[in-house]
Motif scaffolding. Structure first.
Motif, PDB file in Angstrom:
ATOM      1  N   LEU A  43      55.922  -5.734  -6.869  1.00 40.55           N
ATOM      2  CA  LEU A  43      55.645  -4.855  -5.732  1.00 40.55           C
ATOM      3  C   LEU A  43      56.872  -4.647  -4.850  1.00 40.55           C
ATOM      4  O   LEU A  43      57.002  -3.610  -4.195  1.00 40.55           O
ATOM      5  N   GLN A  44      57.758  -5.633  -4.827  1.00 39.85           N
ATOM      6  CA  GLN A  44      58.946  -5.549  -3.977  1.00 39.85           C
ATOM      7  C   GLN A  44      60.101  -4.805  -4.641  1.00 39.85           C
ATOM      8  O   GLN A  44      61.063  -4.421  -3.976  1.00 39.85           O
ATOM      9  N   GLN A  45      60.019  -4.603  -5.944  1.00 41.54           N
ATOM     10  CA  GLN A  45      61.110  -3.921  -6.640  1.00 41.54           C
ATOM     11  C   GLN A  45      61.127  -2.430  -6.308  1.00 41.54           C
ATOM     12  O   GLN A  45      60.087  -1.810  -6.094  1.00 41.54           O
ATOM     13  N   SER A  46      62.310  -1.856  -6.309  1.00 36.39           N
ATOM     14  CA  SER A  46      62.425  -0.410  -6.161  1.00 36.39           C
ATOM     15  C   SER A  46      61.855   0.281  -7.390  1.00 36.39           C
ATOM     16  O   SER A  46      61.710  -0.339  -8.461  1.00 36.39           O
ATOM     17  N   VAL A  47      61.547   1.548  -7.262  1.00 33.22           N
ATOM     18  CA  VAL A  47      61.063   2.317  -8.411  1.00 33.22           C
ATOM     19  C   VAL A  47      62.102   2.308  -9.528  1.00 33.22           C
ATOM     20  O   VAL A  47      61.771   2.121 -10.699  1.00 33.22           O
ATOM     21  N   ALA A  48      63.368   2.498  -9.162  1.00 32.05           N
ATOM     22  CA  ALA A  48      64.432   2.519 -10.168  1.00 32.05           C
ATOM     23  C   ALA A  48      64.489   1.204 -10.937  1.00 32.05           C
ATOM     24  O   ALA A  48      64.666   1.199 -12.167  1.00 32.05           O
ATOM     25  N   SER A  49      64.324   0.081 -10.243  1.00 29.73           N
ATOM     26  CA  SER A  49      64.363  -1.227 -10.912  1.00 29.73           C
ATOM     27  C   SER A  49      63.174  -1.401 -11.844  1.00 29.73           C
ATOM     28  O   SER A  49      63.321  -1.908 -12.969  1.00 29.73           O
ATOM     29  N   THR A  50      61.998  -0.992 -11.400  1.00 34.25           N
ATOM     30  CA  THR A  50      60.803  -1.118 -12.240  1.00 34.25           C
ATOM     31  C   THR A  50      60.931  -0.259 -13.492  1.00 34.25           C
ATOM     32  O   THR A  50      60.648  -0.718 -14.603  1.00 34.25           O
TER      33      THR A  50
END
Length: 556
Positions: A43-50
């Motif tokens: 949930l804490q990750q950025s969209v780009a990281s996910t």
């Protein structure tokens, strides 16, 4: 007939709410368990990281979906933000998503208006319940092709004409920063969900501020697109055919980084190949970091002066920009009041007949909308008399000007309003060129989030956002600060007109303490990339000076 329709309305609302409850309850136990540490990390990750983790195989899209679904259900318990629960179907979509796509494995939430095959898009009308969409809209098809996973839809006001989000079918959505306040509208459920952390990327619509007011009220990010930049075809709406003031679909996100990722991903998917109405305009890389920019500021639209909290947020942005060498000047643009006057007549040229046609006897309608529609239907001679009283007895030219033109329009009158709109856009075009502006700054609204029921009187205060729908300019909102009960107290104040008086009856810095306050950043038509870069500059400077906005964090 009245009783038959009334009881049909009540049955439809009860059945729809039971359907929502049953869909939530029928989800597997993994969706009702507490969030694990690994899910909290997702949930804490950025969209780009996910997306990157899904692409390289270190994250399973189903695990991502599970994490966001659990948080979304918690958000719904707290704010009543959800309408359609797509999660059961979304599990299959996640398993089979495009793992090489621009949004691979990323859950995306959608305003209730978005058409998803097999699910309703009733927009709060009980008469439209249990009439599932037959096919995905162009937007939903693009998102799925990009690897995204639609998983919930979010609440709206009936008719989509309010900065609150309440209807009989799904109930009232509340602001996660304060239950007694609205999360915004008409994309209010979406804003509440994003602010709570139950989604990172979502989609809304905007015809008078319906993504920007919720972003301001709830403390999230958005950029309203200009017409024809973002997908729209295939989705139902409350006023089909209304193009006097163009309504647009636009992204909303929890962070500015995610907003950039989302905008780029959608445009790089070539939306013009999905939606006939989209112009073939690829994403343009813009770098403004080393440039001295010129910002024009609108401190007051001449109708409702910004409240102390909203003015303070705007002053903070102006101050940090000036401290880094950017030019910030007060501008005297073509009258924002004029845009409100003729723009509101264009928007409801039919006297609200289409938006209210599906409403059944006894069905709730927003009090502010009811007030506006009632005024539209009064005899013209009564309105002229009332306008005379306002103008010459009360000395209220602002309200008088709105009242006297508030009636259903003939075709000839409608064309005249369109001509006024085009002439007004020309004046702004000339002003922008003469001032050599890069951007305009102003508040998104005179007030922070209004208390529930505030739109009964506050619907006329939409001018700061509605102006840029009239102009069809690209306009973003980013959160800057929170209301401070000490700093933002209202000094001695004499309202200039009835609209301002009604708005300020709702302003209470003590009760509003802690609510988000945003600033609006405006570019010219089809300059979404430029607006994004300006927002990045502003947010970066606020962080550098120790004034970074703190997102709402909930521990559940």
């Amino acid at each position: 007939m009245f009783l038959t329709e009334y009881f049909a309305h009540r049955r439809a609302c009860a059945a729809k709410q039971e359907e929502r409850r049953a869909r939530i309850q029928s989800l597997g136990p993994q969706f009702h368990a507490p969030l694990s540490s690994s899910e909290k990390f997702i949930l804490q990750q950025s969209v780009a990281s996910t997306v990157s983790s899904v692409k390289n195989g270190t994250l399973d899209p189903v695990d991502v979906l599970t994490a966001f679904s659990k948080k979304a259900l918690k958000a719904h318990e707290a704010t009543n933000c959800l309408t359609e629960i797509l999660i059961s179907k979304a599990v299959d979509w996640a398993k089979n998503c495009n793992k090489d796509g621009a949004l691979a494995g990323m859950p995306v939430s959608l305003k209730d208006t978005a058409a998803v095959a097999g699910f309703d898009a009733c927009i709060g009308y009980s008469a439209w319940t249990f009439k599932p969409m037959q096919k995905d809209s162009a937007l939903v098809r693009l998102l799925k092709d990009a690897g995204a996973v639609p998983f919930v839809k979010t609440n709206i006001p009936i008719t989509l004409l309010s900065f609150e989000s309440t209807n009989d079918v799904f109930g009232r959505s509340t602001n996660p920063h304060g239950k007694g306040f609205a999360p915004g509208g008409s994309t209010g459920g979406e804003a509440a969900l994003l602010a709570y952390g139950g989604s990172r990327i979502g989609i809304g619509t905007d015809v008078a501020g319906s993504v920007r007011a919720p972003a301001h009220y709830s403390g999230i990010y958005t950029i309203k697109a200009s017409m024809h930049r973002f997908l729209k075809a295939g989705n139902p709406t409350s006023i089909p055919g209304q193009i006097g003031i163009p309504a647009v679909y636009s992204p909303m996100t929890r962070t500015l980084e995610d907003l950039e990722t989302f905008w780029k991903a959608v445009v790089e998917m070539k939306p013009w190949e999905y939606d006939y109405s989209c112009i073939p305009l690829p994403w343009r890389e813009v770098n403004l970091k080393d440039k001295q920019l010129k910002f024009g500021v609108i401190w007051d639209d001449g109708v409702v002066a910004p409240s102390p909290a909203c003015r303070r947020a705007l002053k903070e942005v102006v101050s940090v920009l000036q401290s880094k060498g950017h030019r910030v000047v007060e501008i005297d643009p073509p009258s924002p009041y004029e845009a409100l006057r003729f723009g509101s007549q264009l928007l409801l040229a039919d006297a609200g007949k289409i938006a209210t046609k599906p409403i059944r006897p006894g069905e709730f309608n927003e009090p502010g909308v009811e007030t506006a529609l009632r005024g539209l239907r009064y005899p013209k001679f009564l309105k002229k008399l009332y306008a005379w009283y306002l103008r010459y007895i009360r000395r209220d030219e602002v309200y008088a000007g709105l009242v006297e033109g508030w009636h259903e329009k003939s075709v000839e009158e409608y064309y005249g309003l369109v001509a006024q709109r085009e002439a007004y856009r020309s004046k702004w075009f000339d002003m922008w060129n003469e001032e050599k502006l890069d951007f305009v700054l102003t508040v998104p609204n005179a007030l922070p989030a209004v208390p529930h029921g505030g739109m009964n009187k506050g619907f006329k205060t939409c001018g700061y956002t509605f102006l840029f729908n009239v102009l069809d300019y690209s306009a973003g909102v980013l959160p800057v600060t929170h209301v401070d009960s000490y700093l933002d107290q209202l000094p001695s104040f004499t309202p200039r007109n009835q609209i301002e008086a009604e708005a300020y009856r709702m302003y209470d810095a003590k009760a509003m303490h802690g609510l988000p306050v945003g600033v609006q950043v405006v570019g010219r038509r089809l300059q979404e990339e430029h607006v994004l870069e300006a927002m990045k500059i502003i947010e970066g400077l606020l962080k550098e000076t120790g004034k970074a906005y703190n997102l709402l964090e909930t521990d559940d």
